[in-house]
Write a protein that holds these residues in place. Structure first.
Motif, PDB file in Angstrom:
ATOM      1  N   ALA A 199       0.819  -1.211   0.000  1.00 50.79           N
ATOM      2  CA  ALA A 199       0.000   0.000   0.000  1.00 50.79           C
ATOM      3  C   ALA A 199       0.850   1.257   0.000  1.00 50.79           C
ATOM      4  CB  ALA A 199      -0.925   0.004   1.219  1.00 50.79           C
ATOM      5  N   ASP A 200       2.119   1.134   0.419  1.00 48.78           N
ATOM      6  CA  ASP A 200       2.970   2.310   0.520  1.00 48.78           C
ATOM      7  C   ASP A 200       3.490   2.728  -0.849  1.00 48.78           C
ATOM      8  OD1 ASP A 200       4.137  -0.267   0.927  1.00 48.78           O
ATOM      9  OD2 ASP A 200       6.083   0.684   1.250  1.00 48.78           O
ATOM     10  N   GLU A 201       4.104   3.907  -0.887  1.00 44.09           N
ATOM     11  CA  GLU A 201       4.649   4.421  -2.137  1.00 44.09           C
ATOM     12  C   GLU A 201       5.815   3.551  -2.602  1.00 44.09           C
ATOM     13  OE1 GLU A 201       3.264   6.894  -3.732  1.00 44.09           O
ATOM     14  OE2 GLU A 201       1.779   7.158  -2.138  1.00 44.09           O
ATOM     15  N   VAL A 202       5.904   3.345  -3.907  1.00 43.28           N
ATOM     16  CA  VAL A 202       6.968   2.540  -4.498  1.00 43.28           C
ATOM     17  C   VAL A 202       7.669   3.375  -5.561  1.00 43.28           C
ATOM     18  CG1 VAL A 202       7.523   0.462  -5.810  1.00 43.28           C
ATOM     19  CG2 VAL A 202       5.701   0.398  -4.092  1.00 43.28           C
ATOM     20  N   GLU A 203       8.961   3.566  -5.380  1.00 40.69           N
ATOM     21  CA  GLU A 203       9.732   4.285  -6.387  1.00 40.69           C
ATOM     22  C   GLU A 203       9.909   3.383  -7.609  1.00 40.69           C
ATOM     23  OE1 GLU A 203      14.163   6.326  -7.072  1.00 40.69           O
ATOM     24  OE2 GLU A 203      13.708   5.219  -5.207  1.00 40.69           O
ATOM     25  N   VAL A 204       9.586   3.908  -8.773  1.00 40.55           N
ATOM     26  CA  VAL A 204       9.718   3.141 -10.006  1.00 40.55           C
ATOM     27  C   VAL A 204      11.084   3.434 -10.619  1.00 40.55           C
ATOM     28  CG1 VAL A 204       8.757   2.671 -12.287  1.00 40.55           C
ATOM     29  CG2 VAL A 204       7.233   3.157 -10.369  1.00 40.55           C
ATOM     30  N   LEU A 205      11.945   2.434 -10.601  1.00 38.12           N
ATOM     31  CA  LEU A 205      13.299   2.593 -11.102  1.00 38.12           C
ATOM     32  C   LEU A 205      13.347   2.459 -12.623  1.00 38.12           C
ATOM     33  CD1 LEU A 205      15.133   0.380  -8.430  1.00 38.12           C
ATOM     34  CD2 LEU A 205      14.816   2.876  -8.414  1.00 38.12           C
ATOM     35  N   ASP A 206      14.465   2.874 -13.185  1.00 39.41           N
ATOM     36  CA  ASP A 206      14.662   2.754 -14.631  1.00 39.41           C
ATOM     37  C   ASP A 206      14.557   1.285 -15.045  1.00 39.41           C
ATOM     38  OD1 ASP A 206      15.247   3.614 -17.218  1.00 39.41           O
ATOM     39  OD2 ASP A 206      17.414   3.345 -16.940  1.00 39.41           O
ATOM     40  N   GLY A 207      13.757   1.018 -16.079  1.00 38.78           N
ATOM     41  CA  GLY A 207      13.580  -0.351 -16.558  1.00 38.78           C
ATOM     42  C   GLY A 207      12.410  -1.077 -15.924  1.00 38.78           C
ATOM     43  N   PHE A 208      11.676  -0.417 -15.035  1.00 39.09           N
ATOM     44  CA  PHE A 208      10.488  -0.998 -14.402  1.00 39.09           C
ATOM     45  C   PHE A 208       9.266  -0.180 -14.801  1.00 39.09           C
ATOM     46  CE2 PHE A 208      13.992  -2.531 -11.958  1.00 39.09           C
ATOM     47  CZ  PHE A 208      13.616  -3.765 -11.448  1.00 39.09           C
ATOM     48  N   ARG A 209       8.095  -0.841 -14.788  1.00 40.94           N
ATOM     49  CA  ARG A 209       6.878  -0.156 -15.206  1.00 40.94           C
ATOM     50  C   ARG A 209       5.669  -0.900 -14.662  1.00 40.94           C
ATOM     51  NH1 ARG A 209       5.326   1.331 -21.535  1.00 40.94           N
ATOM     52  NH2 ARG A 209       3.163   1.924 -21.127  1.00 40.94           N
ATOM     53  N   TRP A 210       4.624  -0.141 -14.338  1.00 40.82           N
ATOM     54  CA  TRP A 210       3.370  -0.735 -13.856  1.00 40.82           C
ATOM     55  C   TRP A 210       2.492  -1.137 -15.044  1.00 40.82           C
ATOM     56  CZ3 TRP A 210       3.092  -2.029  -8.938  1.00 40.82           C
ATOM     57  CH2 TRP A 210       3.783  -1.288  -7.972  1.00 40.82           C
ATOM     58  N   PHE A 211       1.930  -2.340 -14.978  1.00 39.55           N
ATOM     59  CA  PHE A 211       1.010  -2.848 -15.997  1.00 39.55           C
ATOM     60  C   PHE A 211      -0.228  -3.405 -15.311  1.00 39.55           C
ATOM     61  CE2 PHE A 211       5.173  -3.170 -17.900  1.00 39.55           C
ATOM     62  CZ  PHE A 211       4.996  -2.901 -19.249  1.00 39.55           C
ATOM     63  N   THR A 212      -1.388  -3.265 -15.934  1.00 37.74           N
ATOM     64  CA  THR A 212      -2.551  -4.017 -15.456  1.00 37.74           C
ATOM     65  C   THR A 212      -2.385  -5.471 -15.882  1.00 37.74           C
ATOM     66  OG1 THR A 212      -3.889  -3.711 -17.447  1.00 37.74           O
ATOM     67  CG2 THR A 212      -4.040  -1.995 -15.742  1.00 37.74           C
ATOM     68  N   LEU A 213      -3.148  -6.351 -15.229  1.00 37.40           N
ATOM     69  CA  LEU A 213      -3.117  -7.755 -15.624  1.00 37.40           C
ATOM     70  C   LEU A 213      -3.602  -7.910 -17.062  1.00 37.40           C
ATOM     71  CD1 LEU A 213      -2.557 -10.668 -14.855  1.00 37.40           C
ATOM     72  CD2 LEU A 213      -4.859 -10.799 -13.858  1.00 37.40           C
ATOM     73  N   GLY A 214      -4.574  -7.093 -17.459  1.00 40.43           N
ATOM     74  CA  GLY A 214      -5.061  -7.153 -18.834  1.00 40.43           C
ATOM     75  C   GLY A 214      -3.984  -6.798 -19.842  1.00 40.43           C
ATOM     76  N   GLN A 215      -3.159  -5.803 -19.529  1.00 39.61           N
ATOM     77  CA  GLN A 215      -2.074  -5.442 -20.433  1.00 39.61           C
ATOM     78  C   GLN A 215      -1.058  -6.579 -20.563  1.00 39.61           C
ATOM     79  OE1 GLN A 215      -1.012  -1.767 -18.377  1.00 39.61           O
ATOM     80  NE2 GLN A 215      -1.708  -0.562 -20.133  1.00 39.61           N
ATOM     81  N   VAL A 216      -0.725  -7.206 -19.436  1.00 39.12           N
ATOM     82  CA  VAL A 216       0.203  -8.332 -19.472  1.00 39.12           C
ATOM     83  C   VAL A 216      -0.401  -9.490 -20.263  1.00 39.12           C
ATOM     84  CG1 VAL A 216       1.419 -10.033 -18.060  1.00 39.12           C
ATOM     85  CG2 VAL A 216       1.331  -7.660 -17.325  1.00 39.12           C
ATOM     86  N   HIS A 217      -1.693  -9.746 -20.034  1.00 33.34           N
ATOM     87  CA  HIS A 217      -2.357 -10.814 -20.770  1.00 33.34           C
ATOM     88  C   HIS A 217      -2.276 -10.584 -22.277  1.00 33.34           C
ATOM     89  CE1 HIS A 217      -5.093 -12.534 -17.350  1.00 33.34           C
ATOM     90  NE2 HIS A 217      -3.856 -12.946 -17.280  1.00 33.34           N
ATOM     91  N   ARG A 218      -2.513  -9.358 -22.717  1.00 35.17           N
ATOM     92  CA  ARG A 218      -2.475  -9.096 -24.153  1.00 35.17           C
ATOM     93  C   ARG A 218      -1.056  -9.246 -24.715  1.00 35.17           C
ATOM     94  NH1 ARG A 218      -6.755  -5.950 -22.486  1.00 35.17           N
ATOM     95  NH2 ARG A 218      -5.500  -4.200 -21.786  1.00 35.17           N
ATOM     96  N   LEU A 219      -0.060  -8.898 -23.909  1.00 33.28           N
ATOM     97  CA  LEU A 219       1.316  -9.031 -24.368  1.00 33.28           C
ATOM     98  C   LEU A 219       1.760 -10.485 -24.450  1.00 33.28           C
ATOM     99  CD1 LEU A 219       2.900  -6.043 -22.421  1.00 33.28           C
ATOM    100  CD2 LEU A 219       2.584  -6.212 -24.903  1.00 33.28           C
ATOM    101  N   LEU A 220       1.070 -11.377 -23.747  1.00 37.31           N
ATOM    102  CA  LEU A 220       1.391 -12.798 -23.850  1.00 37.31           C
ATOM    103  C   LEU A 220       1.178 -13.326 -25.265  1.00 37.31           C
ATOM    104  CD1 LEU A 220       0.101 -14.496 -20.568  1.00 37.31           C
ATOM    105  CD2 LEU A 220       2.327 -14.874 -21.638  1.00 37.31           C
ATOM    106  N   ALA A 221       0.324 -12.669 -26.025  1.00 34.02           N
ATOM    107  CA  ALA A 221       0.051 -13.120 -27.390  1.00 34.02           C
ATOM    108  C   ALA A 221       1.138 -12.691 -28.363  1.00 34.02           C
ATOM    109  CB  ALA A 221      -1.304 -12.590 -27.863  1.00 34.02           C
ATOM    110  N   ALA A 222       2.076 -11.852 -27.911  1.00 34.14           N
ATOM    111  CA  ALA A 222       3.175 -11.406 -28.770  1.00 34.14           C
ATOM    112  C   ALA A 222       4.380 -12.322 -28.570  1.00 34.14           C
ATOM    113  CB  ALA A 222       3.542  -9.957 -28.437  1.00 34.14           C
ATOM    114  N   ASP A 223       5.067 -12.632 -29.642  1.00 37.25           N
ATOM    115  CA  ASP A 223       6.227 -13.522 -29.562  1.00 37.25           C
ATOM    116  C   ASP A 223       7.306 -12.947 -28.644  1.00 37.25           C
ATOM    117  OD1 ASP A 223       5.005 -15.221 -31.323  1.00 37.25           O
ATOM    118  OD2 ASP A 223       6.231 -14.664 -33.063  1.00 37.25           O
ATOM    119  N   ASP A 224       7.769 -13.782 -27.712  1.00 38.04           N
ATOM    120  CA  ASP A 224       8.975 -13.492 -26.935  1.00 38.04           C
ATOM    121  C   ASP A 224       8.947 -12.152 -26.199  1.00 38.04           C
ATOM    122  OD1 ASP A 224      10.616 -15.619 -26.792  1.00 38.04           O
ATOM    123  OD2 ASP A 224      11.997 -14.991 -28.357  1.00 38.04           O
TER     124      ASP A 224
END
Length: 491
Positions: A199-224
């Motif tokens: 619940a606390d604040e999280v610093e987002v470092l270089d190379g990290f990013r927040w995704f919804t589960l739906g976004q990750v699911h859609r990216l599963l359909a892309a190769d590699d």
């Protein structure tokens, strides 16, 4: 993305499955289509990269052949070693063989951090480069580290976000279970698969990013794009139950055959019902008894042997390969890296011979989707046998062996039968360009072999709350199946 305080931080503020369904249906606040993601990866790739040079095994810096055995080991005694294994499988297609195998007894951490933004759970993913990745950067869990790495045996930088998974007091644990790795290449290897919400604040470092589960699911359909370690953690999410079916069925998926949003044939409806179904072909007690019976009666026996004593394999061209030219090769690499904890290192790797086929055959019974799993005994499993995909093989390796059951059903499926079809890599830290074609094929097959059983997704998810029931290839396919629940099937 902003860092608003999460609205839901306790179990009594909504079932986890419902919240995951909300995330699975969310397009997110920032674009995450394959083209946008590749642009982000290309930008980060200027700072995070690997240059890989093939190196003879006897010239790997920091590695040595152990006197008396020939086993390849790191001079620190940590990380992993390549040793020999003798396998006896009476009644199998091959009843006895030797092979090299990776021995890495330590348990690593694969962890995804979750946090809510505006009532939607997001997953913190990292762009991670591994020497075995054929395309460089892939999306990985927040933390992906062996015990030797996070204890900094290599003397490199600390692993970011590690404390979220080692100090759990005051944090919400969504999933935490030890799971196996490839039983044909690893001896007794397990990793801790974790999903932790903060619940606390999280610093987002270089190379990290927040995704919804739906976004990750859609990216599963892309190769590699989504790496193996992310897929296995995603499979362990509690993405099941009647509440989930209700949340995903908000547009008419609960009771009807389908709707006008791309599910005219009712496949998605049957999948959603499978996540909550009580109408399974076999009870959970029957499935557990079947697994236990197989393990108890298995005649698979293994014995560690020196790498120098492995028969049927030869040292040639600086590596170790099978005399048939099939299966896999042990090769060495020297790696120069940017954006990693260590800037340069050498190591042995497993290089498969050929592209594999990993597939679930699925079928509807009384409107509920079932998955045909096959129980597999593999020499590296801790408990003899685990549930695997319907088909799991590298066809090239079967030129002189009986063709795997149902392989032709998968490879000859009509386009309308193929619900998922994507090329995905295995773990790039130990395996070099280990590429498999992952498929989900709907087919009206009858299978009465004692090695196969039809299970619902609800049953698979229940087994995934425990260790050593589903192998890593099956777990990847479970994640792929879940990805079809928030969208119309892929054709």
């Amino acid at each position: 993305m902003g860092t608003s305080t999460p609205a839901l931080t306790a179990d009594d503020q909504g079932p986890t499955a419902v919240r995951l369904a909300t995330s699975a249906q969310s397009p997110g606040r920032e674009p995450a289509d394959p083209e946008t993601l590749r642009s982000w990866l290309a930008d980060f790739g200027q700072r995070a990269y690997t240059t890989v040079e093939r190196t003879a095994l006897d010239r790997l810096d920091g590695w040595e052949c152990e006197a008396g055995t020939g086993n390849l080991r790191h001079h620190s005694g940590k990380f992993f070693q390549i040793q020999g294994l003798e396998v006896h499988a009476p009644g199998g297609p091959v009843e006895q063989w030797h092979q090299p195998i990776i021995r890495q007894p330590e348990v690593g951490i694969l962890g995804i951090l979750v946090k809510e933004f505006d009532g939607i759970p997001y997953l913190l993913m990292q762009a991670k480069v591994e020497p075995g990745n054929r395309n460089g950067l892939q999306l990985a869990p927040t933390v992906q580290a062996t015990r030797s790495n996070y204890l900094r045996v290599h003397g490199g930088r600390p692993v970011p976000y590690l404390d979220y998974f080692r100090q759990l007091t005051g944090r919400r644990v969504i999933a935490d279970v030890r799971q196996s790795e490839q039983g044909s290449w690893f001896l007794g290897k397990r990793n801790r698969n974790m999903v932790v919400e903060v619940a606390d604040e999280v610093e987002v470092l270089d190379g990290f990013r927040w995704f919804t589960l739906g976004q990750v699911h859609r990216l599963l359909a892309a190769d590699d794009v989504i790496n193996m370690d992310a897929r296995t953690v995603l499979s362990c999410l509690p993405y099941t139950g009647g509440e989930l079916a209700g949340a995903l069925g908000a547009h008419g998926y609960q009771d009807g055959a389908g709707d006008a949003d791309g599910d005219a044939d009712g496949f998605r409806a049957s999948l959603v019902r499978s996540c909550a179904a009580d109408q399974a072909r076999h009870s959970t007690a029957e499935i557990l008894s079947w697994i236990t019976d197989t393990r108890a009666l298995s005649e698979l026996h293994t014995r560690s042997v020196p790498l120098d004593a492995v028969t049927g394999w030869r040292r040639t061209d600086g590596g170790i390969s099978h005399e048939s030219g099939n299966f896999f090769r042990v090769m060495g690499v020297t790696v120069t890296a940017g954006g990693r904890e260590v800037a340069q290192w050498s190591q042995p790797m497993i290089e498969p011979c050929g592209t594999g086929v990993i597939a679930f055959v699925v079928r509807r019974f009384a409107g509920v989707l079932h998955v045909l799993v096959r129980i597999r005994a593999e020499p590296g499993f801790v408990d003899v046998a685990e549930l695997g995909p319907t088909v799991q093989c590298t066809p090239q390796s079967y030129a002189r062996l009986p063709r795997p059951r149902l392989l032709d059903v998968v490879l000859e499926a009509a386009p309308e039968q193929i619900r998922f079809d994507t090329m995905l890599s295995e773990e790039g830290g130990r395996f070099y360009h280990a590429l498999n074609r992952y498929l989900i094929v709907e087919a009206e097959v009858e299978e009465d072999s004692p090695e196969f059983r039809w299970l619902t997704l609800s049953q698979l998810s229940a087994l995934l709350r425990h260790s050593n029931y589903l192998n890593v290839q099956a777990r990847s396919l479970v994640a792929c199946l879940h990805s079809l629940s928030g969208q119309h099937p892929q054709h």
